[in-house]
Each structure stands twice: as C-alpha cells, then as structure tokens.
Design a protein around this motif. Structure first.
Motif, mmCIF file in Angstrom:
data_model
loop_
_atom_site.group_PDB
_atom_site.id
_atom_site.type_symbol
_atom_site.label_atom_id
_atom_site.label_comp_id
_atom_site.label_asym_id
_atom_site.label_seq_id
_atom_site.Cartn_x
_atom_site.Cartn_y
_atom_site.Cartn_z
ATOM 1 N N UNK A 8 0.732 -1.176 0.416
ATOM 2 C CA UNK A 8 0.133 -0.448 0.144
ATOM 3 C C UNK A 8 0.725 1.894 0.449
ATOM 4 N N UNK A 9 1.573 1.418 0.384
ATOM 5 C CA UNK A 9 3.163 2.495 0.568
ATOM 6 C C UNK A 9 3.208 2.313 -0.835
ATOM 7 N N UNK A 10 3.149 1.770 -1.862
ATOM 8 C CA UNK A 10 3.373 2.318 -3.252
ATOM 9 C C UNK A 10 2.497 2.278 -4.196
ATOM 10 N N UNK A 11 0.736 2.082 -3.646
ATOM 11 C CA UNK A 11 0.241 2.057 -4.164
ATOM 12 C C UNK A 11 -0.080 3.915 -4.254
ATOM 13 N N UNK A 12 -0.674 3.893 -2.730
ATOM 14 C CA UNK A 12 -0.631 5.704 -2.627
ATOM 15 C C UNK A 12 0.411 6.452 -2.822
ATOM 16 N N UNK A 13 1.519 6.062 -2.839
ATOM 17 C CA UNK A 13 2.489 7.016 -3.459
ATOM 18 C C UNK A 13 2.342 7.034 -5.302
ATOM 19 N N UNK A 14 2.503 6.350 -5.789
ATOM 20 C CA UNK A 14 1.373 6.437 -7.419
ATOM 21 C C UNK A 14 0.255 6.743 -7.617
ATOM 22 N N UNK A 15 -0.540 6.579 -6.654
ATOM 23 C CA UNK A 15 -1.894 7.494 -6.610
ATOM 24 C C UNK A 15 -1.799 8.428 -6.363
#
Length: 548
Positions: free
Chosen positions: A66-73
């Motif tokens: 989720x860290x990557x997902x939130x950063x990408x989003x």
C-alpha cells in the motif's frame, strides 16, 4: 516517422538552448543544485523515517505494498491535474504555434513536438516524488533483481499516462468549447483549479486522519479489506498494475510489467489518434474574433500622476491581466498562507499550537514568524521576473523619457505591493487565529515590510543580471530559468543566518533587542542591495537587449 524525429529534435534543441544559453546559466544551475543538496538530504531522511514506520505497521498484515500504491496514486493525480494548465499553454497558447501550422507535418507530429516542455516538467515532478519512494521501499522490502528492473521501467513510463490523459481532456475541451473570446480566463481558471486541487487533497487527508489512533488501527483495518488495494487505485489502473509489478516476484512480476507497458502503449496510440483528429480543429478555434474594441476619450480619462506611480500601476495591471503572471506571482504566493490556515484548523492544530506559543519567549516567536515569512516572500517570483516579464517589449523602455532607476524602482514597488497581499494574509492569521502578542505582531510587521523591500531589490538584481527576453510563452519566464530559485536561496541563506545568530546570542534576551538588531541588519542589507542594484543598472541597463 522521420519527420516526427526531425521536428522533435529541433524543438528539443530550441528548448534546451533557451535554458542553458550562456555559461552563466550553467554555473547558476550547478550552484543551485549544490544549495539544494542539504534541503534534499533533510527531506530524504524525513521520508525514510516515515516510510519505515508505515512499513512496520503494514507488514504484519502483508499490506506493505500500500505504500507504493498510495505513492503512485498521489503522484498520478498530481501529475494529471498539474498537466492541464501546462498542456493548454504548450499546445494552444504559445506564440510559436502559427509557425508550425503551414509546415508539412501531421497534427500528431506537431503535438508530439510541443509535448516536450510540459512532459519534462511532468517527469521532473515525477522523479522528485517517485525515485525516493522506490529506493526507500526497495531497501525496506529487500532489493531484488526483478524489483530493480521493474522500478526502472515503471519510472520511465509512469508519468506518460497522467500526461496523456490530461492532454486528451484538454484536446477534447478545446475542440468543442468556444474559447476564442475567453482563452486568458481559461488559463487562469486551469491554474487556480490545479492549485485548489492540491490544497483540497491536503484538506481531505487531514480530515480523514486520526493522528492519535492511526498507528494502532491501521493494521487491523487493512486485514479486513480483501480488495483494498484495487479500491484505492481504480481511478488510475496503471497504479494497481505498477504496484503489483513491484510487490510480486518471479514471472508474476514480469507479467504485470508487460501489462503496464501494454497499457502505456495503448494510451500512446490513443494520444496520437486523438491528436490527429482533434488538435488542428482546436487550434483553429483560437483564431476567432475577440471582444470588440472600446474607444476611450483620452482627454476625459487622463489623470496627472507621478511617473513612478504610473509605471508601478502599469506593472501591477500587467500581472493581474496576464494569466501566467497572475498564477505564478499571486495565486502561488497564497499557497503557503492557505496551507498554514489548514494546519491550524485541522487535527486541532490551533488547540495544540496555543500552549506551545504561550510558553515561548516573545524573542523566539518574533524570529520564528520572521523566518517563516521570509521563506514565503522569497519564493514569490514577482521581483525575480520583473525584467524578463517584458520579453521582446523590453526595448521600449530604452526609448521612454524615463530614468532607468525610475523604471527599476517602479518594478520593485510593484513586487513589494504583490508581496504585501501575502503579508496582509499572514498578519490576519497571526492576529485572529494564533495567540501571538500584539507587540510581537507590530514589530514583526515592521521587520517583514523591510524584508519585502530587500527581497524585491535582490530579485530584480538577479533578473537584471541575466534576463530572459526571448520567450514565446509567458511560462518560460518561470519554468526554464534558475533566477527565481537563485534569488530565493540567497535571501533564505542570508536572512536565515542572521536569524540563527540572533537566536543564539546569549546577551539578547528580550524582543526589543531582537527588533533593534534585526532592524539594523535589514537596513544595512537594503543599503548594500540598493547600491549593487544601482551599479548593475548603470552597467547593464542599455546592454540587456543587445546581449539577447
């Protein structure tokens, strides 16, 4: 395809030659890079600490991706919104559009060439936001060969999709909207909307964040969400695919990477097709007639005013009436006060800050408020673009029956008045929303007005030293030069050192001593800046246009 390459290479040479035209520009870029290294290191350490805490919370629930997902989003949404005004300016409102239309190029070829400036800005912002996150996450999750390969490909392709989506939206609106009479207004609204979106994200995040219980509740809540990753990334599907490509391993990781590349290629094809079908029709829509001319009676409207007052009013009107100048000089200058107001009201920021301020000495409050204000004023590019804003029209000043120093001081006063808007807002925040003593506010107001004049003189000095007069689009005054950043670094470093020294001096224990010492320092700094500016005017005023 050969024509597309030739056109793109030509536009690249023109763009980069404008940025690094002289050795002075290259040296300035290098010095700015060195000055930003300590700030970048501090931000990197803070980000690493934050991601380490988040990773330790999410890892027990196997939701660390989720860290990557939130950063990408967040990166994707920011790039999507910020690309709208950049695309409008580059594709439709730059002055060199008409030069390319008669050439034997397809619409999509011109569109690809004109994509260079906004795409470079998109990649620069994407690199600042994604590269540290990808590196830190890789070190936390364990460096793998698939992760390194996929990170490289995803970073190179990720900014393309938000840029293409925003470009398609811009082309569709410009094709069917009657904007020939309101193109300036559209640019202003696009810039204001993008800035409001950034502030709005901050508001939403802070409204939905419980700082007291987030560490304990996040892990338990994640365990109950079977499709949480997909739910938060469905707005931009490439976010989900990119996250999976980096959070899995083996052939599954390569499969998601292939899907990511395929998704990007499909959107690139859609971008070319949309440009071929929509771009020329949108550009031709700009040639419509504007508002009717109004004939004024000069004898009835003329008013006798001093020369410097007239020139100052002319500068202010130009800033307010030119969309790019209005957005960069005024709208962006309001960002910091608005963000401070949000911090005060969200998460009980006002209630938690009041006890801290009540225990601080007046000396410390004055110095802290002064340094924050210097940071806000120094980031305003009004003074550091005063000469460059005239562009090709600068030579008119050489023939006006006005003394050069009168023109320069008129620009400085106009910059100080623009910065005064921010000072007024900060004053209202300190008076009505923070328990700052009235005496401290009064002394701060006197010091910050003097600092604003110093900021204006410094900004104009550096702009006069290396102005940019050959621009085709007003955004080039702010986005393709280092003068505003150099002026900001000089102001922050010089006044920041003074604040630090005064803060640490043991024999200055009261607010009046701080005010007296800071006032004397600012007076000396203003005298030096004014002396150097007058000398620069005598040396370079008449040579600026010849050197371009």
């Amino acid at each position: 395809m050969n024509r597309t390459k030739i056109l793109f290479k030509t536009m690249m040479k023109l763009y980069f030659s404008a940025i690094f035209k002289t050795e002075k520009a290259k040296v300035s870029a290098f010095l700015v890079f060195l000055a930003m290294l300590p700030i970048g290191a501090l931000l990197l350490v803070s980000l690493s600490s934050l991601m380490s805490v988040a990773y330790s919370i999410l890892e027990p629930a196997n939701q660390q991706s989720l860290i990557l997902a939130i950063a990408f989003l967040i990166t994707g949404l920011l790039l999507l919104l910020l690309s709208v005004p950049a695309g409008l300016t580059a594709f439709y409102f730059s002055d060199d559009i008409e030069n390319y239309l008669p050439m034997p190029f397809h619409p999509y070829q011109i569109l690809i060439g004109k994509s260079l400036p906004p795409l470079l800005t998109t990649y620069a912002l994407g690199a600042l936001m994604l590269v540290p996150v990808l590196g830190i996450y890789g070190s936390l999750d364990g460096i793998r060969i698939f992760y390194i390969i996929n990170s490289l490909f995803i970073f190179l392709l990720f900014p393309l999709i938000p840029f293409i989506l925003s470009s398609l939206l811009v082309m569709f609106l410009m094709r069917f909207a009657n904007i020939s009479k309101n193109k300036d207004r559209i640019r202003v609204l696009a810039g204001v909307f993008s800035l409001a979106f950034v502030v709005g994200i901050n508001v939403v995040v802070r409204l939905n964040t419980d700082s007291g219980g987030v560490a304990q509740e996040t892990g338990k809540w994640m365990e109950q969400q079977d499709h949480f990753l997909w739910n938060i990334t469905k707005i931009l599907p490439n976010v989900y695919i990119g996250t999976k490509a980096l959070s899995t391993s083996g052939w599954v990781s390569l499969l998601f990477l292939f899907l990511f590349i395929l998704c990007t290629l499909v959107l690139v094809g859609l971008f070319i097709w949309g440009g071929q079908k929509l771009y020329y029709k949108g550009v031709l829509g700009l040639s419509g007639s504007g508002k009717g001319k109004v004939v004024a009676n000069i004898e009835q409207t003329s008013i006798s005013r001093s020369v410097i007052r007239t020139y100052t009013l002319k500068e202010i009107r130009t800033i307010f009436r030119t969309p790019a100048f209005f957005i960069n000089c005024i709208v962006q200058g309001l960002f910091a006060p608005m963000l401070l107001l949000i911090i005060l009201f969200m998460d009980d920021g006002l209630g938690s800050m009041a006890p801290s301020l009540s225990t601080m000495e007046d000396k410390s409050i004055l110095l802290a408020a002064f340094f924050f204000s210097v940071f806000v004023l120094g980031s305003n590019p009004t003074a550091s673009s005063a000469i460059s804003r005239d562009g090709p029209r600068w030579f008119v000043n050489l023939y006006l029956p006005i003394q050069p120093l009168t023109i320069i001081y008129g620009k400085a006063i106009a910059a100080m008045i623009i910065e005064g808007i921010t000072i007024i807002i900060l004053t209202l925040l300190f008076v009505f929303f923070l328990p700052v003593p009235p005496l401290v506010i009064t002394l701060w107001a006197i010091l910050i007005v003097a600092a604003s004049w110093f900021s204006s003189l410094i900004g104009i000095y550096y702009d006069l030293d290396d102005p940019k007069l050959e621009w085709l689009d007003e955004q080039e005054v702010f986005k393709t030069r280092f003068t505003p950043l150099i002026s900001f670094v000089v102001q922050l470093f010089s006044l920041g050192c003074v604040v630090l020294v005064v803060w640490l001096l043991p024999f200055i224990n009261n607010v009046w001593g701080v005010f007296l010492l800071m006032g004397i320092t600012l007076a000396v700094a203003i005298w030096i800046a004014d002396h150097r500016l007058q000398k620069k005017v005598k040396e370079q005023y008449c040579l600026i246009y010849e050197k371009q």
